[in-house]
Enzyme design. Structure first.
Site, mmCIF file in Angstrom:
data_model
loop_
_atom_site.group_PDB
_atom_site.id
_atom_site.type_symbol
_atom_site.label_atom_id
_atom_site.label_comp_id
_atom_site.label_asym_id
_atom_site.label_seq_id
_atom_site.Cartn_x
_atom_site.Cartn_y
_atom_site.Cartn_z
ATOM 1 N N GLY A 13 0.794 -1.236 0.000
ATOM 2 C CA GLY A 13 0.000 0.000 0.000
ATOM 3 C C GLY A 13 0.818 1.273 0.000
ATOM 4 O O GLY A 13 0.355 2.323 0.455
ATOM 5 N N MET A 92 -4.079 -6.782 -6.855
ATOM 6 C CA MET A 92 -3.551 -7.828 -7.724
ATOM 7 C C MET A 92 -4.645 -8.765 -8.231
ATOM 8 O O MET A 92 -4.524 -9.982 -8.149
ATOM 9 C CB MET A 92 -2.470 -8.631 -6.974
ATOM 10 N N ILE A 94 -7.543 -9.202 -11.582
ATOM 11 C CA ILE A 94 -8.133 -8.695 -12.825
ATOM 12 C C ILE A 94 -9.623 -8.547 -12.575
ATOM 13 O O ILE A 94 -10.284 -9.478 -12.098
ATOM 14 C CB ILE A 94 -7.860 -9.681 -13.980
ATOM 15 N N ASN A 109 -5.667 3.003 -12.484
ATOM 16 C CA ASN A 109 -4.677 2.057 -11.962
ATOM 17 C C ASN A 109 -3.288 2.592 -12.245
ATOM 18 O O ASN A 109 -3.098 3.380 -13.173
ATOM 19 C CB ASN A 109 -4.844 0.702 -12.671
ATOM 20 N N HIS A 111 0.517 1.091 -13.143
ATOM 21 C CA HIS A 111 1.179 -0.133 -13.597
ATOM 22 C C HIS A 111 2.676 0.155 -13.740
ATOM 23 O O HIS A 111 3.049 1.184 -14.298
ATOM 24 C CB HIS A 111 0.582 -0.571 -14.943
#
Ligand code: GRF
Length: 211
Positions: A13, A92, A94, A109, A111
């Site tokens: 986090g 984590m 989908i 998000n 990435h």
């Protein structure tokens, strides 16, 4: 409109913490309505609670083989918190249409690669194996594709001789912690939009990151 942010995490986090700390330091006109983890051991839950933010766990292990039920339950939980913007920060999983449809255009998000390069996992090792001289991170809109939604911003770092996946990840993470709060702030203030047809202002962030 005052935004209500829900942050979804799975572990450490640190991106979540970077966003919360910037929001508090700059008195953002937004509330954190929920930090939710799919993993009861996620360290970030404690950090969120220390900041006085409501936390929840929706354990995906309780939904084995029932992915769409998990996503529906997740949507219901985030909706009941009143979220107007969903921030994925190391979440984590989908997400399927049961989640992405009700929140279409309201999920972002981060990435750890320069998308469209290296969607999915092991991004840093893949960049090293490919001999890339530049790596980085991307904030993007989340849709039903894997890490394929519209790019909102990117930050670059050099790949240095002798780097391994850990050293590169550490360098990228420093930029994640600058980039993600900046993008969320721009969304809240309306300088950046998640609506279709908007162009990406990512160059601005690349230059900032290069300093
Ligand atoms: C970050 O590298 C993020 O880009 C990726 O997962 C990692 C999460 O780290 N999606 P943290 O939980 O924010 O510390």
């Amino acid at each position: 409109m005052r935004h209500a942010l829900a942050i979804l995490i799975s572990g450490r986090g640190s991106n979540m913490a970077a966003i919360i700390e910037r929001a508090q330091a700059e008195s953002w006109p937004a509330d954190f309505c929920l930090v939710l983890a799919n993993n009861p051991g996620a360290q970030g839950l404690k950090t969120a609670a220390e900041h006085g933010i409501p936390t929840a766990v929706l354990n995906h292990r309780d939904y084995r083989g029932r992915r769409s039920e998990y996503d529906s339950a997740l949507a219901a939980r985030v909706q009941s918190a009143g979220a107007t913007l969903v921030v994925l920060a190391g979440f984590m999983r989908i997400l399927g249409p049961e989640f992405t449809q009700p929140f279409a255009g309201r999920i972002v998000n981060i990435h750890p690669s320069l998308l469209p390069l290296y969607p999915g996992l092991n991004t840093h090792q893949r960049a090293i194996d490919a001999g890339d001289s530049v790596a980085g991170c991307t904030v993007h809109l989340v849709d039903k594709s894997l890490d394929g939604g519209r790019v909102l911003a990117q930050a670059e770092v050099p790949v240095l001789p002798g780097d391994n996946a850990d050293t590169l990840a550490d360098r990228v993470l420093i930029q994640e912690h600058r980039l993600y709060p900046s993008v969320v702030r721009d969304l809240i203030d309306g300088r950046l939009s998640l609506e279709e047809g908007q162009t990406s202002p990512n160059r601005q962030f690349k230059q900032e990151a290069a300093k």
